[in-house]
Design an enzyme around this catalytic site. Structure first.
Site, PDB file in Angstrom:
ATOM      1  N   ASP A 171       0.833  -1.214   0.000  1.00 19.37           N
ATOM      2  CA  ASP A 171       0.000   0.000   0.000  1.00 19.37           C
ATOM      3  C   ASP A 171       0.867   1.264   0.000  1.00 19.37           C
ATOM      4  O   ASP A 171       2.084   1.189  -0.182  1.00 19.37           O
ATOM      5  CB  ASP A 171      -0.966  -0.027   1.203  1.00 19.37           C
ATOM      6  CG  ASP A 171      -0.248   0.056   2.551  1.00 19.37           C
ATOM      7  OD1 ASP A 171       0.995   0.189   2.587  1.00 19.37           O
ATOM      8  OD2 ASP A 171      -0.951  -0.001   3.587  1.00 19.37           O
ATOM      9  N   GLU A 174       3.811   1.023   2.100  1.00 20.60           N
ATOM     10  CA  GLU A 174       4.726  -0.029   1.715  1.00 20.60           C
ATOM     11  C   GLU A 174       4.586  -1.217   2.660  1.00 20.60           C
ATOM     12  O   GLU A 174       5.550  -1.808   3.110  1.00 20.60           O
ATOM     13  CB  GLU A 174       6.140   0.568   1.639  1.00 20.60           C
ATOM     14  CG  GLU A 174       6.015   1.912   0.919  1.00 20.60           C
ATOM     15  CD  GLU A 174       7.284   2.644   0.563  1.00 20.60           C
ATOM     16  OE1 GLU A 174       7.490   2.819  -0.643  1.00 20.60           O
ATOM     17  OE2 GLU A 174       8.035   3.023   1.442  1.00 20.60           O
ATOM     18  N   GLU A 328       8.181  14.611   7.731  1.00 20.65           N
ATOM     19  CA  GLU A 328       7.256  13.526   7.376  1.00 20.65           C
ATOM     20  C   GLU A 328       6.211  13.350   8.471  1.00 20.65           C
ATOM     21  O   GLU A 328       5.033  13.174   8.198  1.00 20.65           O
ATOM     22  CB  GLU A 328       8.058  12.232   7.211  1.00 20.65           C
ATOM     23  CG  GLU A 328       7.232  11.034   6.794  1.00 20.65           C
ATOM     24  CD  GLU A 328       8.092   9.786   6.636  1.00 20.65           C
ATOM     25  OE1 GLU A 328       8.640   9.292   7.644  1.00 20.65           O
ATOM     26  OE2 GLU A 328       8.221   9.311   5.489  1.00 20.65           O
TER      27      GLU A 328
HETATM   28  C1  BGC Z   1       6.182   6.105   3.186  1.00 17.69           C
HETATM   29  C2  BGC Z   1       5.799   6.165   1.728  1.00 17.69           C
HETATM   30  C3  BGC Z   1       6.614   7.205   1.006  1.00 17.69           C
HETATM   31  C4  BGC Z   1       8.093   7.049   1.266  1.00 17.69           C
HETATM   32  C5  BGC Z   1       8.907   8.179   0.691  1.00 17.69           C
HETATM   33  C6  BGC Z   1       7.668   5.921   3.290  1.00 17.69           C
HETATM   34  O1  BGC Z   1       8.025   5.878   4.649  1.00 17.69           O
HETATM   35  O2  BGC Z   1       5.522   5.024   3.804  1.00 17.69           O
HETATM   36  O3  BGC Z   1       4.446   6.475   1.584  1.00 17.69           O
HETATM   37  O4  BGC Z   1       6.362   7.090  -0.365  1.00 17.69           O
HETATM   38  O5  BGC Z   1       8.318   6.999   2.648  1.00 17.69           O
HETATM   39  O6  BGC Z   1       8.475   9.417   1.160  1.00 17.69           O
END
Ligand code: BGC
Length: 374
Positions: A171, A174, A328
């Site tokens: 998903d 990941e 993030e």
């Molecule tokens: C997230 C992803 C994202 C990636 C890069 C991962 O930790 O789960 O959704 O695409 O980081 O930002």
């Protein structure tokens, strides 16, 4: 006026952070056109994701960054065209009833040079290809950009998704490769629907049929208590489902699926404006993601609640570092505090700046009409 109100950022301040966000994204964009997920974070450094990148390009485009978005779409387009043979094999194998193994599907992220890189990753994810199709069309419509130079790549992405959308895959986070995730289905449906007018012949028919089938599958098996569910058969929600409402627009924000989904995520995953990914999240302790706060803002705006949408933008802005970098996630409210340190030890401190956070901030700020307000 209370202390909180007096310290809340003004509209010009919120718009200024959007201007900074655009500068941050553009200054970090690789000369190839790729958007790095996060320039310094150990596990992401050197890679660009179709998912993150498509939403980043959309935010950039919404805030007026036409050239930057063009360069990202051209980069995606080159990658897809360079993989014409691989896509051909995948499509043929699917049609013959002998689908290729997950490891032979397209990856979710690429090095800036367009390779797969040497690091192991949870690579098979279909959503980014759908989101890319959607973002290309949003950009084209918004700025009257000609899509013809990217039509080959659009056709290839359509063939890939039409052949494989039923497959379980990782998903957005990941995780859970064994499930069919409703947000992934939504991204695919949005992309195939958006590019419909650019397609011809059998491809156009196949794309239209896939959209109908995906929507029917979601309505039949992808709902729980009237809201979208995390995967087919799950009773849970996941904040990624907000995207299916806005900005992807697969279901209207003020219809019953939109209303129930927003309400479920708002009540279960939103704490004071900061939105968690899902209740069982343990990544970096399971904190609140500004990009998801912006998705909630977009959905609320779609449902007509401008005040709450603005509150969501304010919350996202409150996570910025003094330099104006958006992370993030933040650890103000953790779902699994005992798990935070384990991730810090493994990968270092939280990815900052995360370009996707900036991209979502731009899209929400633009939809709130803040462009030019700084
Ligand atoms: C997230 C992803 C994202 C990636 C890069 C991962 O930790 O789960 O959704 O695409 O980081 O930002």
């Amino acid at each position: 006026m209370t202390a909180v109100e007096s310290s809340a950022p003004t509209l010009p301040e919120l718009a200024a952070l959007a201007d900074t966000s655009l500068d941050t994204i553009v200054s970090l964009q690789d000369p190839s056109g790729a958007y790095p997920a996060s320039p310094t974070f150990s596990a992401y450094r050197g890679y660009s994701w179709f998912r993150d990148g498509a939403f980043i390009a959309d935010g950039v485009s919404a805030w007026g960054g036409v050239d930057s978005a063009n360069r990202f779409h051209a980069w995606c387009s080159r990658i897809l065209v360079s993989r014409r043979e691989q896509i051909g094999r995948i499509v043929e194998a699917a049609a013959a009833g002998t689908p290729v193994p997950d490891a032979e599907m397209l990856p979710t992220r690429f090095t800036f040079a367009g390779g797969e890189g040497a690091d192991e990753w949870w690579d098979f994810q279909l959503d980014g290809y759908g989101t890319w199709l959607w973002a290309v069309v949003e950009h084209g419509n918004r700025h009257a950009v000609e899509l013809a130079p990217w039509q080959d790549a659009i056709d290839l992405a359509v063939d890939y998704l039409v052949s494989s959308w039923r497959r379980p895959c990782f998903d957005w986070w990941e995780e859970r490769a064994e499930e069919v995730h409703v947000s992934t289905l939504g991204c695919i449906a949005a992309g195939l629907a958006a590019v419909g007018p650019t397609l011809t012949g059998e491809r156009a028919l196949a794309a239209r049929l896939a959209v109908q089938e995906i929507r029917a599958l979601i309505r039949q098996d992808g709902l729980s208590n009237g809201h979208l569910s995390k995967w087919i058969g799950s009773p849970e929600v996941d904040a990624s489902l907000l995207s299916v409402i806005r900005p992807l627009g697969v279901f209207p924000a003020d219809g019953s699926i939109g209303t129930e989904t927003i309400a479920a995520i708002d009540s279960q995953l939103n704490v004071d404006g900061g939105v968690h990914r899902y209740l069982a999240d343990t990544f970096f302790g399971g904190g609140q993601w500004p990009l998801l706060s912006c998705f909630l803002g977009l959905a609320l705006l779609g449902a007509g609640d401008r005040d709450r949408a603005l509150d969501q933008l304010r919350w996202a802005a409150s996570t910025a570092t003094p330099e104006g970098d958006l992370p993030e996630q933040v650890d103000r409210h953790l779902l699994a505090p005992h798990m935070r340190q384990e991730w810090v030890d493994r990968w270092g401190t939280v990815a900052t700046p995360l370009l996707w956070s900036h991209g979502m901030y731009l899209r929400l700020a633009a939809d709130l009409g803040l462009r030019g307000a700084a």
